[in-house]
Every structure is written in C-alpha cells, then in structure tokens.
Design an enzyme around this catalytic site. Sequence first.
Site, PDB file in Angstrom:
ATOM      1  N   LYS A  47      11.044-120.384   9.775  1.00 28.41           N
ATOM      2  CA  LYS A  47      11.440-120.556  11.094  1.00 28.41           C
ATOM      3  C   LYS A  47      11.498-121.831  11.480  1.00 28.41           C
ATOM      4  CE  LYS A  47      11.270-116.196  12.209  1.00 28.41           C
ATOM      5  NZ  LYS A  47      12.555-115.251  12.329  1.00 28.41           N
ATOM      6  N   SER A  93      17.486-114.410   9.779  1.00 28.29           N
ATOM      7  CA  SER A  93      17.188-114.796  11.148  1.00 28.29           C
ATOM      8  C   SER A  93      17.109-116.461  11.133  1.00 28.29           C
ATOM      9  CB  SER A  93      15.480-114.533  11.363  1.00 28.29           C
ATOM     10  OG  SER A  93      14.841-115.307  10.345  1.00 28.29           O
TER      11      SER A  93
END
Length: 250
Positions: free
Chosen positions: A132, A61
């Site tokens: 993230k 991701s």
Amino acid sequence: MGDTEDAPDAPDAAAPDDASDEGGGSRSRSRELLLLTGICLFVLLLVNAFVARPFSVPSGSMENTLRPGDRLIVNKLSYAFGGHPRRGDVVVFDGTGSFLRKPLEPAGLGTSLRSFGREVGLVPAGDSVYVKRVVGIGGDRVTSAGPGHPITVNGVPVDESGHLYPGDEPSNVAFDVVVPPGKLWVMGDHRSASRDSRDHLGEPGGGFVPESKVIGRAAWVVYPVGHWADLDRPDAYAAAEGTGGHGEQG
C-alpha cells in the site's frame, strides 16, 4: 658359464594410475561445485534477509501504479539505521495484528522454519503481506470529507491525481484520524478496489500499521519487462512537510 640372465624389470610402483587420477579430479571438481553453490545460496539468503526481497503483487488495489502479477524488488535497507517510512512511499508490510487477526499457529519446528523461510524469501509471503501507499505517519491528522473532497494531512489538501486510479475518488467514505507514534495510515492507489486502513477503523488496531511490521519500501518493478519502473515518492505529499506533529521523522 656363470652367466645369468638379467631379471625382468620390476613394475614401477610409483607409476601414476590414470584412472585413479581421473576419479580424484572429478571428486575435487564436484566438491568445488558444491562449495560454490553453497556460497551462492548463502549470499542469496543474506541478500533476501537484509538487503532486498522479491515480492509478487497479488491484487489490483494499487493500480495503475502496480498491476496484479507485477514482480517487485523490496528494499529492506530503506528504513534501516533509524530511517522511517515517509508519506508517499509504497511499502510492503505484514498485516498480521492490524489488517488480519493473529493466526493461532502451533508452536514447533515446522512453524519456526516456515517463519524463517518467509523472512528470507524462500517461502511465499502468503495472504498476510500487503502493498500500500503511506498517506499518514506518526502524529499526522489524516482526514477526508468523503466523495468530491481531497485527502488532507494536517489540514493540507493533497493532490493525488498523479497516482490515483482514473475515475476514483480520494475516498468514498469520510474519516478523521490521528496516527499514533510509530504507526502508519496506508491506502491503495485504486481506492475503490482497496481494503486499506479505512476498512479497519473499528477493529482493535484502528487501521494503523506498526512501522515494525514494514518489510521494506517497494523500490522497483522488474517484471514484466514492459512495466519496468522506479517507484519514486510522488511530489504530492511534499505539501504536507513541516506541518507539525511527529510526522517529520526523516
């Protein structure tokens, strides 16, 4: 007559016992080794708990910034002493309560020990820990008009081309959110393969991650050797500095 033979010399009671000395020395060295090992483990625990912690990237991701299997060092002091995550930081956080529902773990010694082990890095972080990039911080208005449009922070378009996965849109979905104080809006660099704040908009947490759940800033990629890197904050988000709200937290 009257002469007597000299009595044989009595054994010297104070003579050292070589075997005993060897045994005592061996025991002393063992104790020293155990003490040194204990000190090293204690220092390692302190470092893991308060300074830096290793972390393995579980998915794609964050490609190409981070790749599956990359080993990171997470700096736990980055936000200590009143510091806050900043736009553009890559952070590692516990998604329990924001990206995941709180698990119903039974109370008890085992649960407490596992929690402690995760905190000091002795137990794997598990599926509740994410990595993230911070796109919005408390007070920011973060928007996207969907494909073909950049992310905006407080009305300022952000050029993310330097770290987005090649061919990815800044966002395939439109959204318009205001980040509550003490919360973060986070997104993966591989937007088309990232389940991030956008995917949790309709849930109780609204997709926002509490700052209190941030474990630290991902500072360095240390393995594999060919992917060593400092994870510096990109300049792209500097355009949004000084744009108001609660965003300028230092």
